[in-house]
Design a protein around this motif. Structure first.
Motif, PDB file in Angstrom:
ATOM      1  N   ARG A 107      19.840 -29.149  -8.416  1.00  0.00           N
ATOM      2  CA  ARG A 107      20.036 -29.001  -6.976  1.00  0.00           C
ATOM      3  C   ARG A 107      21.523 -28.859  -6.690  1.00  0.00           C
ATOM      4  O   ARG A 107      22.370 -29.217  -7.513  1.00  0.00           O
ATOM      5  CB  ARG A 107      19.486 -30.208  -6.219  1.00  0.00           C
ATOM      6  N   THR A 108      21.831 -28.298  -5.513  1.00  0.00           N
ATOM      7  CA  THR A 108      23.232 -28.190  -5.118  1.00  0.00           C
ATOM      8  C   THR A 108      23.712 -29.546  -4.609  1.00  0.00           C
ATOM      9  O   THR A 108      22.932 -30.351  -4.091  1.00  0.00           O
ATOM     10  CB  THR A 108      23.417 -27.129  -4.026  1.00  0.00           C
ATOM     11  N   ARG A 154      13.296 -18.528 -13.350  1.00  0.00           N
ATOM     12  CA  ARG A 154      13.358 -19.734 -12.512  1.00  0.00           C
ATOM     13  C   ARG A 154      12.917 -19.397 -11.093  1.00  0.00           C
ATOM     14  O   ARG A 154      12.778 -18.221 -10.738  1.00  0.00           O
ATOM     15  CB  ARG A 154      14.768 -20.323 -12.493  1.00  0.00           C
ATOM     16  N   THR A 155      12.687 -20.445 -10.310  1.00  0.00           N
ATOM     17  CA  THR A 155      12.380 -20.296  -8.900  1.00  0.00           C
ATOM     18  C   THR A 155      13.402 -21.100  -8.094  1.00  0.00           C
ATOM     19  O   THR A 155      13.959 -22.082  -8.609  1.00  0.00           O
ATOM     20  CB  THR A 155      10.947 -20.788  -8.596  1.00  0.00           C
ATOM     21  N   GLU A 156      13.647 -20.690  -6.867  1.00  0.00           N
ATOM     22  CA  GLU A 156      14.695 -21.346  -6.077  1.00  0.00           C
ATOM     23  C   GLU A 156      14.282 -21.425  -4.610  1.00  0.00           C
ATOM     24  O   GLU A 156      13.650 -20.503  -4.078  1.00  0.00           O
ATOM     25  CB  GLU A 156      16.006 -20.578  -6.210  1.00  0.00           C
ATOM     26  N   SER A 157      14.636 -22.544  -3.962  1.00  0.00           N
ATOM     27  CA  SER A 157      14.340 -22.725  -2.540  1.00  0.00           C
ATOM     28  C   SER A 157      15.562 -23.283  -1.823  1.00  0.00           C
ATOM     29  O   SER A 157      16.337 -24.059  -2.397  1.00  0.00           O
ATOM     30  CB  SER A 157      13.169 -23.693  -2.349  1.00  0.00           C
ATOM     31  N   THR A 158      15.725 -22.883  -0.558  1.00  0.00           N
ATOM     32  CA  THR A 158      16.745 -23.467   0.317  1.00  0.00           C
ATOM     33  C   THR A 158      16.028 -24.415   1.264  1.00  0.00           C
ATOM     34  O   THR A 158      15.091 -24.021   1.966  1.00  0.00           O
ATOM     35  CB  THR A 158      17.476 -22.371   1.107  1.00  0.00           C
ATOM     36  N   LYS A 212      20.030 -26.508  -1.914  1.00  0.00           N
ATOM     37  CA  LYS A 212      19.157 -25.641  -2.709  1.00  0.00           C
ATOM     38  C   LYS A 212      18.617 -26.417  -3.912  1.00  0.00           C
ATOM     39  O   LYS A 212      19.303 -27.264  -4.488  1.00  0.00           O
ATOM     40  CB  LYS A 212      19.910 -24.403  -3.197  1.00  0.00           C
ATOM     41  N   VAL A 213      17.391 -26.099  -4.283  1.00  0.00           N
ATOM     42  CA  VAL A 213      16.777 -26.676  -5.480  1.00  0.00           C
ATOM     43  C   VAL A 213      16.233 -25.531  -6.323  1.00  0.00           C
ATOM     44  O   VAL A 213      15.823 -24.492  -5.793  1.00  0.00           O
ATOM     45  CB  VAL A 213      15.640 -27.658  -5.130  1.00  0.00           C
ATOM     46  N   THR A 214      16.249 -25.731  -7.617  1.00  0.00           N
ATOM     47  CA  THR A 214      15.726 -24.711  -8.532  1.00  0.00           C
ATOM     48  C   THR A 214      15.048 -25.395  -9.699  1.00  0.00           C
ATOM     49  O   THR A 214      15.422 -26.515 -10.091  1.00  0.00           O
ATOM     50  CB  THR A 214      16.843 -23.780  -9.039  1.00  0.00           C
ATOM     51  N   LYS A 215      14.043 -24.739 -10.222  1.00  0.00           N
ATOM     52  CA  LYS A 215      13.402 -25.222 -11.450  1.00  0.00           C
ATOM     53  C   LYS A 215      13.087 -24.012 -12.313  1.00  0.00           C
ATOM     54  O   LYS A 215      12.782 -22.920 -11.801  1.00  0.00           O
ATOM     55  CB  LYS A 215      12.127 -26.026 -11.148  1.00  0.00           C
ATOM     56  N   GLY A 216      13.184 -24.198 -13.630  1.00  0.00           N
ATOM     57  CA  GLY A 216      12.951 -23.077 -14.524  1.00  0.00           C
ATOM     58  C   GLY A 216      13.255 -23.420 -15.965  1.00  0.00           C
ATOM     59  O   GLY A 216      13.267 -24.605 -16.350  1.00  0.00           O
ATOM     60  N   ALA A 217      13.496 -22.383 -16.770  1.00  0.00           N
ATOM     61  CA  ALA A 217      13.785 -22.572 -18.188  1.00  0.00           C
ATOM     62  C   ALA A 217      15.052 -23.415 -18.357  1.00  0.00           C
ATOM     63  O   ALA A 217      16.068 -23.146 -17.706  1.00  0.00           O
ATOM     64  CB  ALA A 217      13.955 -21.223 -18.866  1.00  0.00           C
ATOM     65  N   PRO A 218      15.032 -24.450 -19.203  1.00  0.00           N
ATOM     66  CA  PRO A 218      16.185 -25.350 -19.330  1.00  0.00           C
ATOM     67  C   PRO A 218      17.499 -24.644 -19.631  1.00  0.00           C
ATOM     68  O   PRO A 218      18.537 -24.960 -19.026  1.00  0.00           O
ATOM     69  CB  PRO A 218      15.772 -26.275 -20.479  1.00  0.00           C
ATOM     70  N   ARG A 232      10.041 -34.801  -6.751  1.00  0.00           N
ATOM     71  CA  ARG A 232      10.102 -34.321  -5.380  1.00  0.00           C
ATOM     72  C   ARG A 232      10.954 -33.058  -5.279  1.00  0.00           C
ATOM     73  O   ARG A 232      10.586 -32.100  -4.573  1.00  0.00           O
ATOM     74  CB  ARG A 232      10.659 -35.410  -4.466  1.00  0.00           C
ATOM     75  N   LEU A 233      12.078 -33.019  -5.995  1.00  0.00           N
ATOM     76  CA  LEU A 233      12.938 -31.829  -5.979  1.00  0.00           C
ATOM     77  C   LEU A 233      12.206 -30.627  -6.590  1.00  0.00           C
ATOM     78  O   LEU A 233      12.322 -29.505  -6.104  1.00  0.00           O
ATOM     79  CB  LEU A 233      14.240 -32.107  -6.737  1.00  0.00           C
ATOM     80  N   ALA A 234      11.457 -30.885  -7.657  1.00  0.00           N
ATOM     81  CA  ALA A 234      10.694 -29.804  -8.294  1.00  0.00           C
ATOM     82  C   ALA A 234       9.638 -29.259  -7.343  1.00  0.00           C
ATOM     83  O   ALA A 234       9.393 -28.042  -7.276  1.00  0.00           O
ATOM     84  CB  ALA A 234      10.054 -30.295  -9.584  1.00  0.00           C
ATOM     85  N   ALA A 235       9.004 -30.147  -6.559  1.00  0.00           N
ATOM     86  CA  ALA A 235       7.988 -29.715  -5.601  1.00  0.00           C
ATOM     87  C   ALA A 235       8.615 -28.926  -4.453  1.00  0.00           C
ATOM     88  O   ALA A 235       7.993 -27.991  -3.923  1.00  0.00           O
ATOM     89  CB  ALA A 235       7.237 -30.928  -5.069  1.00  0.00           C
TER      90      ALA A 235
END
Length: 508
Positions: free
Chosen positions: A483-484, A427-431, A441-447, A381-384
């Protein structure tokens, strides 16, 4: 004025011919300059690609098109009638011609109807031997030509300050083209100034994921832009491109197939044995006083009987039937002998992506988490939430994540800010604002990128790196999620999504 790499002003190529008047001498081709990296087909490369922002002029583009030729791969075209004529002078056809000649002479001398029937049968066999295979290969050639004609590539070009679409075959070195998401790269190009783009090079390298390309990078013909838009300068066209040179190497291989070689060996052996036996019989019959023409006619019958003259027509017909079955499966066979070569194959070396695999990322069940109490569903869900879930997915990774969650459950959240994937930060990031009004905030990207920005790196860092390395050894890719925490700006490493490009169902 356009400026070169060292800031020196140069005359715009668009307003000045690439060669001085009267210097388009084709004698420059084939010289040592052609093999020098500073030159492109005998023309100074630097002056060729130093194109101003407005692009080439139409006049200069026409000059270069005439000088360098169209932007299309060279196609090896054989003379159809010469190829047909050569088929009649192969070893087996030559032997049949000899039998026809002898039978014709014997029939003419004795005025025998039986001899005429033999001549007709031999001529029919001769025509069948040659024409069946020739017609099938001609049909395949027509099908390939029709397919090539139906594929008319287009390119967005910038000339004299105008941007418009043209037939990609009319591109010339030095043209400024606009590369956009979903479009094919029409020729070898150098990326101009602008934001980096992502390019799918799977057709060339077999790499599933797109490659980030920055200004100055070389994009190859045959690749596809998956994200971003930027201008590029054409550096090579047609057979001078990387793709074109590879295609020329493949076309340069022109040798007999294994099946054809075996048939020829059998033919040589049978003909040699047949002639030896016929010579013995001929000598013996002449020595006992049998008429010369009767002996000759008997030897022709003996030779035809001892050698399977219909061997080639039977084999050709069988291969032609195989071609028709393959055509029903939407496969075009360019050479009849390739059917036998495929059937006799013991090891097939193939690229992976899209050939042995689906060229589609599939989420794996293995989803390691690094925060106590966090479930697999929560990580997904956080990744989405780190994507625009209410819009169609923009890339393979967003598609992967959004297909794994119930989109309706995300509608309780509000996305107040979003940074799409950037190949620079990887990476990508959303608030996100939850229904209780709290923001995070959540982010997903290269480990490795996500891990470096997390406050719990010291506690989970070694475990994360070990897991990523283990997955890589198994051919599985990783996507980190963070996530923050508690409305702070500090990210916490949550978990790793695992995915791979699975094999096709028909891959064994």
């Amino acid at each position: 004025m356009a400026r070169g790499k060292h800031g020196k002003e140069k005359d715009p190529v668009g307003s000045e011919p690439l060669l001085g008047a009267g210097k388009e001498d084709s004698g420059a081709y084939g010289t040592e300059a052609q093999d020098d990296a500073r030159f492109y087909m005998g023309v100074d490369r630097e002056s060729l690609i130093n194109t101003p922002e407005s692009g080439l002029t139409e006049e200069e583009a026409a000059r270069r098109l005439e000088l360098f030729g169209p932007n299309q791969l060279s196609v090896k075209e054989d003379n159809m009638w010469l190829k047909l004529a050569l088929e009649f002078v192969q070893p087996m056809p030559m032997m049949i011609w000899g039998a026809i000649l002898i039978e014709s002479i014997e029939t003419y001398i004795h005025q025998s109807m039986d001899g005429l029937v033999d001549v007709i049968v031999l001529v029919v066999l001769q025509l069948l031997n040659v024409l069946v295979g020739f017609i099938e290969e001609m049909k395949a050639g027509d099908a390939i030509a029709a397919l090539r004609e139906s594929l008319k590539p287009e390119a967005t070009v910038k000339r004299e300050g105008r941007v418009y679409i043209i037939n990609a075959t009319k591109l010339v070195p030095g043209d400024v083209v606009v590369l956009g998401a979903g479009g094919a790269i029409p020729a070898d190009c150098t990326i101009r100034e602008g934001k980096p783009i992502q390019v799918d090079q799977s057709a060339l390298t077999g790499e599933s994921l797109p490659v980030a390309m920055f200004p100055g990078a070389d994009a190859k013909m045959g690749s596809t832009v998956t994200r971003g838009e930027i201008e590029a300068t054409v550096t090579a066209t047609g057979s001078q491109t990387f793709f074109g040179k590879t295609a020329d190497l493949v076309q340069g291989v022109d040798e007999l197939g294994h099946f054809e070689k075996v048939l020829r060996e059998i033919t040589y052996i049978l003909v040699a044995v047949g002639f030896f036996i016929c010579a013995l019989v001929f000598i013996y019959l002449i020595s006992i006083g049998v008429d010369f023409w009767e002996v000759l006619a008997f030897n022709v019958v003996l030779l035809v009987a001892s050698i399977p003259i219909a061997l080639r027509v039977v084999c050709t017909t069988t291969l032609a039937l195989g071609c028709h079955e393959l055509a029903a499966e939407k496969a075009i066979v360019a050479r009849l002998s390739s059917v036998e070569e495929l059937a006799g194959m013991t090891i097939l070396c193939s690229d992976k992506t899209g050939t042995l695999t689906l060229n589609k990322m599939v989420l794996q069940d293995d989803l390691p988490t690094f925060v106590p109490g966090v479930s697999r569903e929560e990580v997904l869900r956080l990744a989405a939430l780190a994507a625009k879930w209410w819009e169609p997915a923009k890339d393979a990774l967003d598609t992967l994540v959004l297909n794994a969650v119930n989109i309706s459950e995300l509608d309780v959240f509000e996305q107040t800010d979003h940074t799409p994937f950037d190949p620079v930060i990887k990476r990508t990031e959303s608030t996100i604002k939850s229904k209780d009004g709290k923001s995070f905030k959540v982010t997903k990207g290269a480990p490795h990128v996500v891990l470096d920005m997390c406050v719990n790196k010291s506690s989970v860092g070694q475990e994360v790196e070990k897991k990523v390395l283990e997955l890589a050894h198994r051919g599985i890719r990783s996507l980190a999620v963070a996530r923050t925490k508690n409305e702070t700006k500090d990210f916490e490493f949550i978990g790793i999504l695992t995915f791979l490009d699975p094999p096709r169902p028909d891959t064994k």
